[in-house]
Write a protein that holds these residues in place. Structure first.
Motif, short mmCIF file in Angstrom:
data_model
loop_
_atom_site.label_atom_id
_atom_site.label_comp_id
_atom_site.label_asym_id
_atom_site.label_seq_id
_atom_site.Cartn_x
_atom_site.Cartn_y
_atom_site.Cartn_z
N MET A 32 0.89 -1.20 0.02
CA MET A 32 -0.03 0.02 0.08
C MET A 32 1.03 1.34 -0.07
N THR A 33 2.01 1.35 0.90
CA THR A 33 2.84 2.60 0.78
C THR A 33 3.55 2.40 -0.41
N ALA A 34 3.97 1.60 -0.74
CA ALA A 34 4.54 1.67 -2.37
C ALA A 34 3.92 2.19 -3.25
N THR A 35 2.39 1.51 -3.57
CA THR A 35 1.53 2.19 -4.44
C THR A 35 1.53 3.59 -4.35
N LEU A 36 1.13 4.26 -3.15
CA LEU A 36 0.70 5.54 -2.68
C LEU A 36 2.02 6.34 -3.22
N LEU A 37 3.21 5.82 -2.70
CA LEU A 37 4.31 6.83 -3.02
C LEU A 37 4.49 6.76 -4.54
N GLY A 38 4.44 5.51 -5.29
CA GLY A 38 4.43 5.71 -6.75
C GLY A 38 3.49 6.66 -7.25
N ILE A 39 2.12 6.63 -6.87
CA ILE A 39 1.12 7.70 -7.50
C ILE A 39 1.68 9.00 -7.14
N GLY A 40 2.14 9.09 -5.70
CA GLY A 40 2.62 10.48 -5.30
C GLY A 40 3.52 11.23 -6.37
N PHE A 41 4.64 10.37 -6.60
CA PHE A 41 5.75 10.79 -7.38
C PHE A 41 5.37 11.07 -8.84
N GLY A 42 4.37 9.99 -9.30
CA GLY A 42 3.98 10.06 -10.69
C GLY A 42 3.22 11.45 -10.90
N PHE A 43 2.39 11.66 -9.92
CA PHE A 43 1.54 12.69 -10.15
C PHE A 43 2.31 14.11 -9.98
N ALA A 44 3.33 14.24 -9.00
CA ALA A 44 4.13 15.19 -8.77
C ALA A 44 5.03 15.63 -10.25
N ALA A 45 5.18 14.39 -10.75
CA ALA A 45 6.14 14.78 -12.21
C ALA A 45 5.09 15.20 -13.26
N ARG A 46 3.84 14.80 -13.32
CA ARG A 46 2.98 15.36 -14.06
C ARG A 46 2.79 16.86 -13.89
N CYS A 47 2.74 17.28 -12.59
CA CYS A 47 2.20 18.72 -12.09
C CYS A 47 3.46 19.38 -12.76
N LEU A 48 4.80 19.00 -12.32
CA LEU A 48 6.14 19.74 -12.64
C LEU A 48 6.13 19.95 -14.26
N MET A 49 5.71 18.98 -15.16
CA MET A 49 5.81 18.95 -16.57
C MET A 49 4.80 19.88 -17.03
N LEU A 50 3.72 20.31 -16.17
CA LEU A 50 2.73 21.19 -16.84
C LEU A 50 3.00 22.39 -16.59
N ARG A 51 4.05 22.92 -16.43
CA ARG A 51 4.59 24.04 -16.19
C ARG A 51 3.99 24.92 -17.48
N SER A 52 3.40 26.15 -17.33
CA SER A 52 2.73 26.80 -18.58
C SER A 52 3.92 28.01 -18.86
N ASP A 53 4.40 28.13 -20.13
CA ASP A 53 5.42 29.33 -20.48
C ASP A 53 4.80 30.22 -21.51
N TYR A 54 5.47 30.77 -22.23
CA TYR A 54 5.00 31.75 -23.16
C TYR A 54 4.23 30.94 -24.32
N ARG A 55 4.46 29.68 -24.40
CA ARG A 55 3.50 29.01 -25.62
C ARG A 55 2.10 29.09 -24.92
#
Lengths: 64, 292
Positions: free
Chosen positions: B1-24
């Protein structure tokens, strides 16, 4: 896919009617350079075309 | 359960980081964020569940990964369609190649999220939480690095070029652009226009710059960043790029709202090299032979 002709002559604005033969585009004859410029400007704004100078007193309006 | 939650957490964090909106400016509206974040969450969930499911001998669960891949391929489709439709309303179009690049990135980011979640949850499940967190941190750094592709400044020199008229014909240095009849238009171009010359470093760069989609991307990016002096009825002020047939140099002519040469040069240097325009003639024997 939609196919269309992208570049075509919309109109011709000339000082000398003898230089332009009949064709697909309407021909506007101007009395002098100032009038030619004015007509070309109006037509360019209305048709969203670009005015090109053939350097023999003939302007053409082209849709790009 | 911890493993799954940690995986989801990092995966979601990665998506948030990559969603940075710039001049485009894409996606720059709340609903765009919602779409991509929820899909990112699903990707993270699927990735995080894979390893624990496999180890618990739940083999059917893993087949869901392939289902997800189909789903994410649709994202590319959706992005492409939306952006292509919106491109008609742009004063300076992005062009199909740029759009395809953006769409592809959106698809790939979801796979990346899935992979990160899989690695983190797998490692946590097999070892311990600390190892999972370290893995996640490295994976996030890696994902951020992947976001940066090559830019024009790395494949070519970008320098100011002089605009001149010979009769009605417009030139940037010695590259012919177009024929402009009206005196007033010529005066405006001379007063407001900026010319930039892009000189490729090698034959690979020359082929990239020859691509029309790449050139549209340069015009679009320059116009979004400096503003554009035109409206729908002034087609003659559209930024254009022309190629010197002898050397493969490219010149850009643009009438920006903010006439600042340094900013224009840096904007052009930072235009991404499009995946679809990349070609490597120097990798072939014929290309290398012809290069000298």
């Amino acid at each position: 896919m939609k196919t269309q002709i992208s570049k075509y002559i919309l109109a011709v604005v000339t000082l000398d009617p003898a230089l332009v033969g009949s064709g697909g585009a309407p021909v506007f004859v101007a009395r002098d350079r100032a009038e030619q410029d004015r007509i070309a400007t109006y037509l360019a704004r209305i048709t969203e075309g670009v005015v090109h100078d053939l350097e023999n007193g003939v302007y053409i309006l082209v849709k790009h | 359960m911890t493993a799954t939650l940690l995986g989801i957490g990092f995966g979601f964090a990665a998506r948030c980081l990559m969603l940075r909106s710039d001049y485009r400016q894409y996606p720059a509206y709340p609903h765009g964020y919602v779409t991509h974040l929820s899909l990112g969450l699903i990707a993270a969930l699927l990735g995080a569940l894979a390893v624990p499911a496999l180890l618990e001998r739940e083999f059917t669960a893993v087949t869901f990964l392939s289902l997800a891949a189909t789903q994410f391929r649709d994202i590319r489709e959706i992005e492409r369609e939306t952006l292509s439709k919106l491109d008609i309303s742009n004063l300076v179009a992005r062009g199909p190649d740029y759009i395809e690049g953006i769409a592809r990135v959106f698809e790939a980011r979801n796979y990346l999220v899935m992979l990160i979640a899989l690695l983190v949850s797998g490692l946590t499940y097999l070892t311990n939480v600390l190892a999972g967190i370290i893995m996640g941190a490295f994976a996030l750094l890696g994902a951020l690095r992947l976001m940066r592709g090559p830019v024009i400044g790395q494949i070519a020199t970008v320098r100011p070029g002089r605009i001149s008229f010979k009769g009605p014909n417009l030139f940037v240095e010695d590259i012919h652009f177009m024929n402009l009849a009206r005196e007033e238009v010529r005066r405006t171009v001379l007063a407001r226009g900026l010319g930039v010359v892009i000189e490729p470093f090698d034959d690979n760069a020359r082929e990239i710059l020859a691509n029309n989609g790449q050139r549209m991307a340069i015009a679009h990016d320059a116009a979004t960043q400096l503003g554009i002096y035109r409206d729908v009825d002034t087609a003659e002020f559209t930024p254009i790029l022309r190629r010197d047939l002898d050397t493969g140099r490219i010149a850009l002519l643009i009438l920006p709202l903010e006439k600042d040469m340094d900013c224009l040069v840096s904007a052009v240097k930072n235009v991404p090299v499009l995946e679809s325009s990349t070609s490597r003639p120097l990798k072939s024997r014929a290309g290398r032979g012809a290069a000298d």
